[in-house]
Write an enzyme that holds these catalytic residues in place. Sequence first.
Site, PDB file in Angstrom:
ATOM      1  N   LYS A 222      42.416  38.078  35.413  1.00 33.79           N
ATOM      2  CA  LYS A 222      41.389  38.616  34.513  1.00 33.79           C
ATOM      3  C   LYS A 222      41.413  38.017  33.111  1.00 33.79           C
ATOM      4  CE  LYS A 222      38.763  40.883  35.636  1.00 33.79           C
ATOM      5  NZ  LYS A 222      37.564  41.091  36.515  1.00 33.79           N
TER       6      LYS A 222
HETATM    7  N1  PMP Z   1      43.323  41.733  41.759  1.00 35.87           N
HETATM    8  C1  PMP Z   1      43.672  42.482  40.702  1.00 35.87           C
HETATM    9  C2  PMP Z   1      45.081  42.951  40.598  1.00 35.87           C
HETATM   10  C3  PMP Z   1      42.714  42.825  39.737  1.00 35.87           C
HETATM   11  O1  PMP Z   1      43.063  43.586  38.678  1.00 35.87           O
HETATM   12  C4  PMP Z   1      41.375  42.388  39.901  1.00 35.87           C
HETATM   13  C5  PMP Z   1      40.327  42.749  38.883  1.00 35.87           C
HETATM   14  N2  PMP Z   1      40.056  44.100  38.743  1.00 35.87           N
HETATM   15  C6  PMP Z   1      41.052  41.623  41.025  1.00 35.87           C
HETATM   16  C7  PMP Z   1      42.049  41.311  41.928  1.00 35.87           C
HETATM   17  C8  PMP Z   1      39.618  41.197  41.328  1.00 35.87           C
HETATM   18  O2  PMP Z   1      39.040  40.350  40.416  1.00 35.87           O
HETATM   19  P1  PMP Z   1      37.479  40.383  40.111  1.00 35.87           P
HETATM   20  O3  PMP Z   1      37.221  41.496  39.144  1.00 35.87           O
HETATM   21  O4  PMP Z   1      37.210  39.040  39.513  1.00 35.87           O
HETATM   22  O5  PMP Z   1      36.732  40.600  41.382  1.00 35.87           O
END
Ligand code: PMP
Length: 334
Positions: A44
């Site tokens: 992120k």
């Molecule tokens: N894995 C973790 C641990 C996350 O915190 C997030 C984001 N909330 C994601 C995957 C997914 O990423 P995205 O928001 O880009 O879909």
Amino acid sequence: MDIKDGFIGTVGNTPLIKLKSFSEETGCNILAKAEFLNPGGSVKDRAALYIIQDAEAKGILKPGGTVVEGTAGNTGIGLAHICNAKGYKCLIIIPDTQSQEKMDALRVLGAEVRPVPAVPYKDPNNYVKLSGRIASEMENAIWANQFDNLANRQAHYETTGAEIWRQTDGNVDAWVAATGTGGTFAGVAMYLKEKNPQIRCVVADPMGSGLYSYIKTGEIKIEGNSITEGIGNSRITANMEGAPTDDAIQVNDQEALRVVYQLLYKDGLLMGGSTGINVGAAVKLAKQMGPGHTIVTILCDSGTRYQSRIFNREWLKSKGLTPDWEQIPKTFSE
Ligand code: PMP
């Protein structure tokens, strides 16, 4: 000289790692972007940086301003780091179901943290909606709005996707990743499809999320639940809208847990639960596609963010899950 310019200059350009045990097991090249090596520790950081830079470019975030966000943790951690590096304040609204490690990290970073009850998106007090309302009532504040702010997927289109293409010399057969906001999946999928429309783009989904059924049937249907954090959704976000998607693969918690423990004990990588979903889906996809393919996914964040949970035998038992390494089967259910 090879010197990075502060925290901000260190975001992105992560290594692409071949996951040896999973590659050997499947006869495919299972490759993973080491997003846990970003300076704020997760995938992120990229979205947080683009969201803040976009608000600055539009003139809506001014010196001394506040960045407000509803986040399951990692976006908040990325935002808090960048706010410190750029002189902004940071206010985080977080569901009270998230791990203590992430809340502690946010407080250490100097963010104001407001845990709120976890209620569905349709509820006006859902943490995302609440964060938007709070931001709109404050002076010189922006709502990062990671779910529907397209600066999020733009970060992954311009950086993560381009890096994967460059690091593999374009030798990619499939891209698979779980979605929270969808920024990572969509941005990378858009970039890779543009370069080569043959690349299969597959959403990995935990139980308790509606995307698997949406992609398979066109209807959002939610069944079961998951201990994974930061992924799964009950709606199609603006970041996911229009993302090229060929298929979806569901991975349950027990399968994800086996992956996380195999990553730890066979590959030496200590990862969080969403990575278990990602790599579990990559293994299932490898079995569908057959040996000889190159499949790329994401190592989202470190397992240290979940020590009290997925690496805690008692906690796992309370969720009806088993952590036993000995019980890791050689094959996954299809
Ligand atoms: N894995 C973790 C641990 C996350 O915190 C997030 C984001 N909330 C994601 C995957 C997914 O990423 P995205 O928001 O880009 O879909």
